[in-house]
Write a protein that holds these residues in place. Structure first.
Motif, mmCIF file in Angstrom:
data_model
loop_
_atom_site.group_PDB
_atom_site.id
_atom_site.type_symbol
_atom_site.label_atom_id
_atom_site.label_comp_id
_atom_site.label_asym_id
_atom_site.label_seq_id
_atom_site.Cartn_x
_atom_site.Cartn_y
_atom_site.Cartn_z
ATOM 1 N N GLU A 187 -34.097 63.184 11.183
ATOM 2 C CA GLU A 187 -33.560 61.874 11.532
ATOM 3 C C GLU A 187 -33.025 61.928 12.948
ATOM 4 O O GLU A 187 -32.334 62.883 13.320
ATOM 5 C CB GLU A 187 -32.438 61.467 10.571
ATOM 6 N N SER A 188 -33.366 60.917 13.728
ATOM 7 C CA SER A 188 -32.918 60.880 15.119
ATOM 8 C C SER A 188 -31.399 60.953 15.168
ATOM 9 O O SER A 188 -30.701 60.121 14.602
ATOM 10 C CB SER A 188 -33.407 59.589 15.773
ATOM 11 N N GLY A 189 -30.884 61.988 15.835
ATOM 12 C CA GLY A 189 -29.440 62.195 15.903
ATOM 13 C C GLY A 189 -29.136 63.578 16.452
ATOM 14 O O GLY A 189 -30.048 64.327 16.823
ATOM 15 N N PRO A 190 -27.870 63.957 16.507
ATOM 16 C CA PRO A 190 -27.478 65.222 17.149
ATOM 17 C C PRO A 190 -28.092 66.469 16.530
ATOM 18 O O PRO A 190 -28.437 67.402 17.248
ATOM 19 C CB PRO A 190 -25.944 65.228 17.003
ATOM 20 N N ARG A 191 -28.233 66.522 15.203
ATOM 21 C CA ARG A 191 -28.753 67.728 14.557
ATOM 22 C C ARG A 191 -30.259 67.888 14.720
ATOM 23 O O ARG A 191 -30.765 68.996 14.871
ATOM 24 C CB ARG A 191 -28.417 67.711 13.068
ATOM 25 N N CYS A 192 -30.962 66.780 14.676
ATOM 26 C CA CYS A 192 -32.429 66.818 14.749
ATOM 27 C C CYS A 192 -32.960 66.424 16.120
ATOM 28 O O CYS A 192 -34.144 66.609 16.400
ATOM 29 C CB CYS A 192 -33.039 65.896 13.693
ATOM 30 N N PRO A 238 -31.054 55.098 6.052
ATOM 31 C CA PRO A 238 -32.060 54.082 6.393
ATOM 32 C C PRO A 238 -31.869 53.468 7.764
ATOM 33 O O PRO A 238 -32.760 52.766 8.264
ATOM 34 C CB PRO A 238 -31.888 53.038 5.276
ATOM 35 N N GLN A 239 -30.725 53.705 8.385
ATOM 36 C CA GLN A 239 -30.463 53.140 9.704
ATOM 37 C C GLN A 239 -31.004 54.013 10.836
ATOM 38 O O GLN A 239 -31.007 53.586 11.993
ATOM 39 C CB GLN A 239 -28.951 52.954 9.900
ATOM 40 N N ARG A 240 -31.454 55.227 10.513
ATOM 41 C CA ARG A 240 -31.914 56.142 11.565
ATOM 42 C C ARG A 240 -33.432 56.282 11.557
ATOM 43 O O ARG A 240 -34.035 56.400 10.483
ATOM 44 C CB ARG A 240 -31.288 57.526 11.389
ATOM 45 N N PRO A 241 -34.073 56.279 12.732
ATOM 46 C CA PRO A 241 -35.508 56.563 12.787
ATOM 47 C C PRO A 241 -35.774 57.966 12.242
ATOM 48 O O PRO A 241 -35.015 58.898 12.509
ATOM 49 C CB PRO A 241 -35.836 56.477 14.281
#
Length: 208
Positions: free
Chosen positions: A133-138, A172-175
């Motif tokens: 999921e698009s974000g700091p971890r991924c 569901p809010q993250r690509p």
């Protein structure tokens, strides 16, 4: 009436002409949870990953830095990028250049790095699919789509059996990017070509 409303109106008219009800209830009697224990889930997940030609490494939290260092040395990686939310201490043994990705930088620059390192959110043992999921971890989506080699850290407790469980753990809010092995296609004369739509080399590091 706009185009969408016109299309839906035609569908409803066709349903009535065919004697179908206005609303169809989708069946929900599919399997929502797996029954395998943790060891069986891991075995299935590794088997599926290897079927997809991904490389798999098993390690512990304590051994993760040395495992990553060995992989990067074996692959002759000198310049890597990693998702900005990862703890940089996992690269303490790496003698090359390990730089957190800048989400605002030109994604085309990622084409020149030797490898990228990310974590994952959840994975399906049944299908061998890893979800980012698009974000700091991924990281941003470009981080794992542009470079030729992706090293993905999967925590064992994030491996579930099937897709319904995967979806229940997603935001569901993250690509999201769903990965089933290295990027490959057989569109042209059924000849397998790797690296067309993403990394041709996927290394999955499972951390227990």
């Amino acid at each position: 009436m706009n185009a969408k409303e016109e299309i839906l109106s035609r569908i409803r008219s066709a349903q009535k002409s065919a004697g179908l009800p206005d609303h169809v209830v989708a069946p929900r009697e599919y399997q929502r949870e797996g029954t395998l224990n943790a060891a069986e889930l891991l075995d299935m997940f590794v088997e599926r990953l290897e079927d997809y030609k991904a490389e798999v490494e098993l390690t512990s939290v304590a051994e993760l830095p040395s495992t990553l260092n060995r992989i990067l040395e074996e692959k002759d990686c000198k310049d890597i990028r990693y998702a900005e939310g990862l703890d940089d201490s996992i690269f303490v043994n790496f003698e090359g250049s390990a730089t957190p990705d800048d989400p605002d930088s030109d994604p085309r620059l990622l084409d020149s790095v030797d490898a990228v390192v990310t974590e994952s959110v959840v994975s399906s043992a049944q299908t061998g699919t890893i979800v980012l999921e698009s974000g700091p971890r991924c990281g941003r989506r470009a981080l794992t789509l542009v470079p030729d080699r992706h090293i993905c850290i999967v925590h064992r407790d994030s491996v579930v059996y099937g897709i319904p469980e995967v979806v229940s753990r997603m935001d569901p809010q993250r690509p999201a990017t769903w990965i089933s092995g290295p990027s490959a296609t057989s569109d042209i004369e059924l000849s397998r070509v790797e690296g067309v739509h993403g990394p041709r080399n996927l290394i999955v590091v499972i951390v227990d």
